[in-house]
Design a protein around this motif. Structure first.
Motif, PDB file in Angstrom:
ATOM      1  N   MET A   1      36.269  50.318  46.092  1.00 43.36           N
ATOM      2  CA  MET A   1      36.733  49.661  44.876  1.00 43.36           C
ATOM      3  C   MET A   1      35.578  49.386  43.917  1.00 43.36           C
ATOM      4  O   MET A   1      35.544  48.391  43.230  1.00 43.36           O
ATOM      5  N   LYS A   2      34.604  50.260  43.901  1.00 46.14           N
ATOM      6  CA  LYS A   2      33.473  50.096  43.012  1.00 46.14           C
ATOM      7  C   LYS A   2      33.937  50.034  41.565  1.00 46.14           C
ATOM      8  O   LYS A   2      34.785  50.807  41.135  1.00 46.14           O
ATOM      9  N   GLN A   3      33.390  49.065  40.828  1.00 42.99           N
ATOM     10  CA  GLN A   3      33.601  48.921  39.391  1.00 42.99           C
ATOM     11  C   GLN A   3      34.976  48.377  39.012  1.00 42.99           C
ATOM     12  O   GLN A   3      35.279  48.279  37.827  1.00 42.99           O
ATOM     13  N   ALA A   4      35.807  48.012  39.971  1.00 43.93           N
ATOM     14  CA  ALA A   4      37.087  47.392  39.631  1.00 43.93           C
ATOM     15  C   ALA A   4      36.823  45.997  39.068  1.00 43.93           C
ATOM     16  O   ALA A   4      36.091  45.205  39.649  1.00 43.93           O
ATOM     17  N   ARG A   5      37.427  45.701  37.914  1.00 46.15           N
ATOM     18  CA  ARG A   5      37.265  44.392  37.281  1.00 46.15           C
ATOM     19  C   ARG A   5      38.534  43.580  37.526  1.00 46.15           C
ATOM     20  O   ARG A   5      39.616  43.993  37.120  1.00 46.15           O
ATOM     21  N   ILE A   6      38.383  42.439  38.170  1.00 44.79           N
ATOM     22  CA  ILE A   6      39.541  41.663  38.606  1.00 44.79           C
ATOM     23  C   ILE A   6      39.499  40.243  38.049  1.00 44.79           C
ATOM     24  O   ILE A   6      38.459  39.581  38.078  1.00 44.79           O
ATOM     25  N   LEU A   7      40.644  39.807  37.544  1.00 46.68           N
ATOM     26  CA  LEU A   7      40.812  38.434  37.070  1.00 46.68           C
ATOM     27  C   LEU A   7      41.703  37.689  38.060  1.00 46.68           C
ATOM     28  O   LEU A   7      42.795  38.156  38.390  1.00 46.68           O
ATOM     29  N   ILE A   8      41.232  36.541  38.540  1.00 47.13           N
ATOM     30  CA  ILE A   8      42.019  35.694  39.439  1.00 47.13           C
ATOM     31  C   ILE A   8      42.445  34.448  38.669  1.00 47.13           C
ATOM     32  O   ILE A   8      41.603  33.723  38.137  1.00 47.13           O
ATOM     33  N   ILE A   9      43.750  34.201  38.604  1.00 42.18           N
ATOM     34  CA  ILE A   9      44.269  32.995  37.949  1.00 42.18           C
ATOM     35  C   ILE A   9      44.990  32.174  39.009  1.00 42.18           C
ATOM     36  O   ILE A   9      46.093  32.515  39.445  1.00 42.18           O
ATOM     37  N   ASP A  10      44.355  31.093  39.440  1.00 37.27           N
ATOM     38  CA  ASP A  10      44.909  30.247  40.500  1.00 37.27           C
ATOM     39  C   ASP A  10      44.276  28.869  40.399  1.00 37.27           C
ATOM     40  O   ASP A  10      43.077  28.753  40.129  1.00 37.27           O
ATOM     41  N   ASP A  11      45.078  27.829  40.609  1.00 40.08           N
ATOM     42  CA  ASP A  11      44.560  26.469  40.441  1.00 40.08           C
ATOM     43  C   ASP A  11      43.876  25.921  41.690  1.00 40.08           C
ATOM     44  O   ASP A  11      43.302  24.827  41.645  1.00 40.08           O
ATOM     45  N   GLU A  12      43.916  26.654  42.797  1.00 39.21           N
ATOM     46  CA  GLU A  12      43.255  26.190  44.022  1.00 39.21           C
ATOM     47  C   GLU A  12      41.815  26.698  44.052  1.00 39.21           C
ATOM     48  O   GLU A  12      41.566  27.889  44.216  1.00 39.21           O
ATOM     49  N   LYS A  13      40.878  25.772  43.918  1.00 42.48           N
ATOM     50  CA  LYS A  13      39.463  26.125  43.824  1.00 42.48           C
ATOM     51  C   LYS A  13      38.973  26.887  45.048  1.00 42.48           C
ATOM     52  O   LYS A  13      38.276  27.907  44.929  1.00 42.48           O
ATOM     53  N   LEU A  14      39.340  26.414  46.242  1.00 41.67           N
ATOM     54  CA  LEU A  14      38.890  27.064  47.471  1.00 41.67           C
ATOM     55  C   LEU A  14      39.451  28.479  47.579  1.00 41.67           C
ATOM     56  O   LEU A  14      38.754  29.405  48.010  1.00 41.67           O
ATOM     57  N   LEU A  15      40.700  28.641  47.156  1.00 38.03           N
ATOM     58  CA  LEU A  15      41.326  29.965  47.213  1.00 38.03           C
ATOM     59  C   LEU A  15      40.639  30.922  46.239  1.00 38.03           C
ATOM     60  O   LEU A  15      40.363  32.075  46.586  1.00 38.03           O
ATOM     61  N   ARG A  16      40.358  30.444  45.033  1.00 40.45           N
ATOM     62  CA  ARG A  16      39.658  31.286  44.055  1.00 40.45           C
ATOM     63  C   ARG A  16      38.308  31.725  44.605  1.00 40.45           C
ATOM     64  O   ARG A  16      37.925  32.889  44.500  1.00 40.45           O
ATOM     65  N   TRP A  17      37.591  30.776  45.194  1.00 40.40           N
ATOM     66  CA  TRP A  17      36.269  31.079  45.746  1.00 40.40           C
ATOM     67  C   TRP A  17      36.369  32.102  46.871  1.00 40.40           C
ATOM     68  O   TRP A  17      35.598  33.064  46.930  1.00 40.40           O
ATOM     69  N   SER A  18      37.336  31.900  47.765  1.00 37.26           N
ATOM     70  CA  SER A  18      37.515  32.798  48.907  1.00 37.26           C
ATOM     71  C   SER A  18      37.857  34.213  48.452  1.00 37.26           C
ATOM     72  O   SER A  18      37.293  35.197  48.940  1.00 37.26           O
ATOM     73  N   LEU A  19      38.791  34.316  47.495  1.00 40.49           N
ATOM     74  CA  LEU A  19      39.170  35.629  46.972  1.00 40.49           C
ATOM     75  C   LEU A  19      37.996  36.299  46.265  1.00 40.49           C
ATOM     76  O   LEU A  19      37.759  37.499  46.428  1.00 40.49           O
ATOM     77  N   GLN A  20      37.272  35.520  45.485  1.00 43.96           N
ATOM     78  CA  GLN A  20      36.137  36.077  44.755  1.00 43.96           C
ATOM     79  C   GLN A  20      35.076  36.610  45.712  1.00 43.96           C
ATOM     80  O   GLN A  20      34.560  37.720  45.525  1.00 43.96           O
ATOM     81  N   GLN A  21      34.761  35.830  46.751  1.00 44.72           N
ATOM     82  CA  GLN A  21      33.767  36.266  47.730  1.00 44.72           C
ATOM     83  C   GLN A  21      34.205  37.554  48.418  1.00 44.72           C
ATOM     84  O   GLN A  21      33.419  38.490  48.597  1.00 44.72           O
ATOM     85  N   ASN A  22      35.468  37.612  48.803  1.00 49.63           N
ATOM     86  CA  ASN A  22      35.995  38.786  49.504  1.00 49.63           C
ATOM     87  C   ASN A  22      35.968  40.026  48.615  1.00 49.63           C
ATOM     88  O   ASN A  22      35.522  41.100  49.038  1.00 49.63           O
ATOM     89  N   LEU A  23      36.416  39.876  47.373  1.00 53.06           N
ATOM     90  CA  LEU A  23      36.512  41.030  46.480  1.00 53.06           C
ATOM     91  C   LEU A  23      35.140  41.501  46.002  1.00 53.06           C
ATOM     92  O   LEU A  23      34.910  42.699  45.842  1.00 53.06           O
ATOM     93  N   GLU A  24      34.229  40.565  45.781  1.00 54.87           N
ATOM     94  CA  GLU A  24      32.873  40.962  45.397  1.00 54.87           C
ATOM     95  C   GLU A  24      32.181  41.686  46.544  1.00 54.87           C
ATOM     96  O   GLU A  24      31.402  42.618  46.325  1.00 54.87           O
ATOM     97  N   LYS A  25      32.494  41.287  47.759  1.00 53.44           N
ATOM     98  CA  LYS A  25      31.957  41.975  48.934  1.00 53.44           C
ATOM     99  C   LYS A  25      32.439  43.422  48.984  1.00 53.44           C
ATOM    100  O   LYS A  25      31.743  44.316  49.471  1.00 53.44           O
TER     101      LYS A  25
END
Length: 215
Positions: A1-25
């Motif tokens: 998934m190189k170069q995929a640009r993703i926007l996460i819209i969610d009000d749960e801070k921990l969930l946003r962080w977890s998703l961001q860490q996973n997808l950036e990995k």
């Protein structure tokens, strides 16, 4: 998934962080928003490839955000985040134009597979756009959409007669190439062309593509 640009819209801070860490990995570029209006503004500014959108937000509903994103870009790929077991809402969102949905709590492996497929759709749509442009240039037109337009329901239709040009042949060539790009996957081909599955089958049959007809 190189170069995929993703926007996460969610009000749960921990969930946003977890998703961001996973997808950036996984090699993605990720931006996040806590609220719907903030997410809409980020979408307008950044035009991400994929948006992960929670159905429940503190200011406006995820459905409203989905609707507004689709008004900005009818081809936008939005994956809805829904509570576990809320299939009714999930199905409604897909009918409104969402690409797919995921349920909380996440299975990250399944989410990664879904994001990968969604990004493949982004890449293929860009290729379809390139093919439209190439075909139009080959036939002396400024844009392929002037030959194959869209009806009110979003389906492809021939809307401008052009003397001396075999428009059906051009359309058939595009359909054939899209089917080749998707490995014959009719569901993905229909999504790429923004037409219904039934309309795709009709055009394939009309063009002899069920039998591998040549353009």
């Amino acid at each position: 998934m190189k170069q995929a640009r993703i926007l996460i819209i969610d009000d749960e801070k921990l969930l946003r962080w977890s998703l961001q860490q996973n997808l950036e990995k996984e090699g993605c570029s990720v931006i996040t928003a806590e609220k719907g209006i903030e997410g809409l503004n980020l979408y307008k500014e950044e035009r991400p490839d994929i948006t992960l959108l929670d159905i429940h937000l503190p200011d406006i509903s995820g459905m409203t955000v989905l609707e507004r994103i689709k008004e900005i870009d009818r081809d936008a790929i939005v994956v809805m985040i829904v509570p576990y077991g809320d299939i009714q809402t999930a199905v409604k969102s897909v009918r409104m134009g969402a690409y797919d949905f995921v349920e909380k709590p996440f299975n990250m492996d399944k989410l990664n597979i879904l994001i990968k497929k969604a990004f493949e759709t982004v890449v293929l749509r860009k290729e379809v756009s390139r093919l439209r442009g190439k075909l139009s240039l080959q036939n002396g037109f400024e844009g392929f959409d002037c030959i194959v337009g869209r009806s009110g329901s979003g389906e492809l239709e021939i809307n401008i007669p052009v003397g001396g040009v075999d428009i059906e042949k051009i359309e058939k060539k595009l359909l054939k190439r899209v089917l080749e790009m998707t490995g014959g996957d009719e569901v993905r081909a229909a999504r790429l062309l923004n037409i219904t599955g039934d309309k795709l089958k009709y055009r394939m049959q009309e063009g002899g593509l069920f039998d591998g007809g040549e353009s």
